[in-house]
Design a protein around this motif. Structure first.
Motif, PDB file in Angstrom:
ATOM      1  N   ASP A 306       0.864  -1.188   0.000  1.00 41.77           N
ATOM      2  CA  ASP A 306       0.000   0.000   0.000  1.00 41.77           C
ATOM      3  C   ASP A 306       0.900   1.238   0.000  1.00 41.77           C
ATOM      4  OD1 ASP A 306      -1.675   2.177   0.692  1.00 41.77           O
ATOM      5  OD2 ASP A 306      -3.157   0.756   1.449  1.00 41.77           O
ATOM      6  N   GLY A 323      -5.361  11.223   0.344  1.00 39.84           N
ATOM      7  CA  GLY A 323      -5.656   9.952  -0.303  1.00 39.84           C
ATOM      8  C   GLY A 323      -7.072   9.954  -0.858  1.00 39.84           C
ATOM      9  N   LEU A 326     -12.801   4.945  -2.596  1.00 41.48           N
ATOM     10  CA  LEU A 326     -13.994   4.635  -3.379  1.00 41.48           C
ATOM     11  C   LEU A 326     -14.744   3.577  -2.582  1.00 41.48           C
ATOM     12  CD1 LEU A 326     -15.410   5.085  -6.149  1.00 41.48           C
ATOM     13  CD2 LEU A 326     -14.211   3.072  -6.944  1.00 41.48           C
ATOM     14  N   LYS A 342      -4.206   5.127   7.429  1.00 39.57           N
ATOM     15  CA  LYS A 342      -3.081   5.460   6.544  1.00 39.57           C
ATOM     16  C   LYS A 342      -2.403   6.779   6.939  1.00 39.57           C
ATOM     17  CE  LYS A 342      -5.141   2.938   2.652  1.00 39.57           C
ATOM     18  NZ  LYS A 342      -5.083   2.695   1.207  1.00 39.57           N
TER      19      LYS A 342
HETATM   20  N1  CTP Z   1      -3.449   3.083  -2.636  1.00 36.36           N
HETATM   21  C1  CTP Z   1      -2.075   2.957  -2.690  1.00 36.36           C
HETATM   22  N2  CTP Z   1      -1.473   1.758  -2.831  1.00 36.36           N
HETATM   23  C2  CTP Z   1      -2.202   0.638  -2.943  1.00 36.36           C
HETATM   24  C3  CTP Z   1      -3.605   0.721  -2.885  1.00 36.36           C
HETATM   25  C4  CTP Z   1      -4.197   1.960  -2.738  1.00 36.36           C
HETATM   26  O1  CTP Z   1      -1.395   4.007  -2.600  1.00 36.36           O
HETATM   27  N3  CTP Z   1      -1.583  -0.514  -3.103  1.00 36.36           N
HETATM   28  C5  CTP Z   1      -4.060   4.379  -2.434  1.00 36.36           C
HETATM   29  C6  CTP Z   1      -4.846   4.946  -3.603  1.00 36.36           C
HETATM   30  O2  CTP Z   1      -4.066   5.733  -4.451  1.00 36.36           O
HETATM   31  C7  CTP Z   1      -5.902   5.767  -2.904  1.00 36.36           C
HETATM   32  C8  CTP Z   1      -6.188   4.976  -1.667  1.00 36.36           C
HETATM   33  O3  CTP Z   1      -4.998   4.249  -1.399  1.00 36.36           O
HETATM   34  O4  CTP Z   1      -5.450   7.038  -2.533  1.00 36.36           O
HETATM   35  C9  CTP Z   1      -7.333   4.070  -1.928  1.00 36.36           C
HETATM   36  O5  CTP Z   1      -7.393   3.156  -0.999  1.00 36.36           O
HETATM   37  P1  CTP Z   1      -8.187   1.782  -1.286  1.00 36.36           P
HETATM   38  O6  CTP Z   1      -7.533   1.049  -2.375  1.00 36.36           O
HETATM   39  O7  CTP Z   1      -9.626   2.101  -1.361  1.00 36.36           O
HETATM   40  O8  CTP Z   1      -7.884   1.232   0.091  1.00 36.36           O
HETATM   41  P2  CTP Z   1      -7.859  -0.180   0.628  1.00 36.36           P
HETATM   42  O9  CTP Z   1      -7.200  -0.011   1.926  1.00 36.36           O
HETATM   43  O10 CTP Z   1      -7.283  -1.033  -0.422  1.00 36.36           O
HETATM   44  O11 CTP Z   1      -9.373  -0.412   0.887  1.00 36.36           O
HETATM   45  P3  CTP Z   1     -10.452  -1.368   0.293  1.00 36.36           P
HETATM   46  O12 CTP Z   1      -9.704  -2.484  -0.345  1.00 36.36           O
HETATM   47  O13 CTP Z   1     -11.197  -1.633   1.503  1.00 36.36           O
HETATM   48  O14 CTP Z   1     -11.255  -0.555  -0.685  1.00 36.36           O
END
Ligand code: CTP
Length: 403
Positions: A306, A323, A326, A342
């Motif tokens: 992440d 951040g 969605l 985060k």
């Molecule tokens: N993001 C990131 N790196 C990842 C996944 C997501 O930097 N590997 C960032 C996206 O750019 C965005 C935010 O995290 O700003 C979105 O988060 P999301 O993908 O929704 O979060 P998750 O913790 O993966 O939540 P969920 O799977 O519950 O939707």
């Protein structure tokens, strides 16, 4: 900083905070600015034109016709002569009129014909300030390119405690000096923006991806650049042209995006992560094209790092980290949890419920949530306008950090 030779028009409205304008005019004259005070008819109930005329060393204008000399106070001339027009205190009534083009006094006519930059410093009671119509008017004015000097928190004339107090004269002076020394609010700031999808290779010809177009992130990169920031855009695969004067760093996979962001992170003040990063990537990438067989194909996936959470851990209190989220259910709560988890300053919640919002299109509808859980809900608008709303929040945060 001296303001020698600068023509500053101050539009005073009818609010109790009008008394602070006497000190502001004094401070500006001390810095050698040429100050022309304009007053709405009601403003004269709160502070006398004589006081402001004496301090500014020139007659205060309020009516179209000067009854003493039987001459016409030309608002077009006033608007052309000024290098800056500051409306302070900007009352809810005048804000509303400015936002909707009303023109029933000299101050508003000057505002409408002004070619120079316009600042507005609101002052009103807490509930009036928080009313959705006032907030909407403020956003309209920001979208027109006007500059907000945000009201402070404290005890208000009504006895209520909260936001709505006119900025102090010294603070308004600082904004004015900053404007003339450095007219863009993000000048000297560095920003990192991520945009688009990531593609996670399965074999040399196939990948796992998503439908992100990158439009939102590109619009944010462009907005921050226009506001003076030096912007690096780390972009996944998109079909979009690079916004003018933005440094673009193309990446394909989540791992490459992580490496690119990590290399820029320490030197930037603002980070906006709007990329739709893949949460999973194949455990291994086949070196040759995978041939079809008669049986089902299973691809083992592992979690990607992440990126946002990784940067959140390293964030300093000089940086603004934004951040995106969605969510499809329990939207506000989930987004707020994500913000905490985060370590973000703001999270932009994309709505999946509204037509015209989300992937691919040119419009979006977002809600911004801060660390205190306060939310700001925006209407459906173009991604360019959404980008400006997000940029305005970032400017205010950076200004608070550096104050
Ligand atoms: N993001 C990131 N790196 C990842 C996944 C997501 O930097 N590997 C960032 C996206 O750019 C965005 C935010 O995290 O700003 C979105 O988060 P999301 O993908 O929704 O979060 P998750 O913790 O993966 O939540 P969920 O799977 O519950 O939707």
């Amino acid at each position: 900083m001296s303001l020698k030779g600068k023509n500053i028009a101050i539009g005073v409205c009818g609010g109790i905070a009008a008394y602070k304008i006497a000190s502001l005019v004094r401070l500006l004259v001390k810095e050698n600015a040429n100050v022309q005070v304009l007053m709405t008819p009601d403003a004269k109930e709160f502070i006398t034109p004589l006081t402001l005329a004496t301090l500014s060393k020139r007659p205060v204008l309020s009516d179209y016709i000067n009854r003493h000399t039987e001459t016409w106070n030309n608002h077009v001339e006033l608007g052309l002569q000024a290098d800056l027009l500051l409306i302070a205190p900007a009352t809810a009534n005048t804000l509303s009129k400015m936002a909707h083009g009303a023109c029933d006094n000299l101050l508003l006519a000057t505002y409408l014909s002004a070619k120079c930059a316009v600042m507005f410093a609101p002052a009103m009671d807490l509930d009036m300030w928080l009313h959705p119509s006032t907030q909407e008017n403020v956003h309209r004015l920001l979208n027109f390119g006007n500059i907000l000097i945000a009201p402070g928190k404290g005890e208000l004339a009504s006895g209520l405690i909260g936001e709505g107090r006119l900025a102090e004269p010294e603070e308004m002076l600082q904004h004015i000096q900053h404007f003339f020394s450095n007219s863009l609010p993000l000048e000297g700031k560095k920003a990192l923006v991520t945009a688009g999808p990531t593609h996670e290779a399965i074999d040399p010809v196939r990948f796992i991806g998503n439908h992100s177009s990158g439009k939102m992130g590109y619009a944010i990169a462009s907005a921050l650049q226009s506001l003076g920031a030096t912007v690096t855009l780390v972009s996944g695969p998109t079909q979009l042209p690079t916004p003018p004067k933005v440094n673009r760093h193309d990446v394909t996979s989540a791992q490459e995006m992580l490496e690119a962001c990590s290399s820029h992170f320490e030197t930037v003040d603002i980070i906006v992560m709007s990329a739709a990063v893949a949460d999973y990537t194949p455990v291994s990438v086949a070196s040759q094209k995978i041939k079809k067989k008669d049986t089902n194909l299973e691809i083992a996936l592992k979690k990607t790092t992440d990126i946002l959470a990784t940067l959140g851990k390293k964030k300093t209190n000089k940086q603004t980290l934004v951040g995106f989220a969605l969510e499809t259910e329990n939207e506000l709560q989930n987004a707020q949890d994500k913000l905490q988890r985060k370590n973000l300053d703001y999270i932009v919640l994309n709505s999946m419920q509204d037509k015209g919002a989300g992937f691919g299109g040119d419009t979006n509808k977002v809600t911004m949530i801060d660390r205190k859980g306060e939310t700001q809900q925006f209407e459906l608008k173009s991604k360019k306008d959404v980008a400006n709303d997000i940029a305005a929040v970032i400017i205010a945060h950076q200004a608070a950090i550096n104050s």
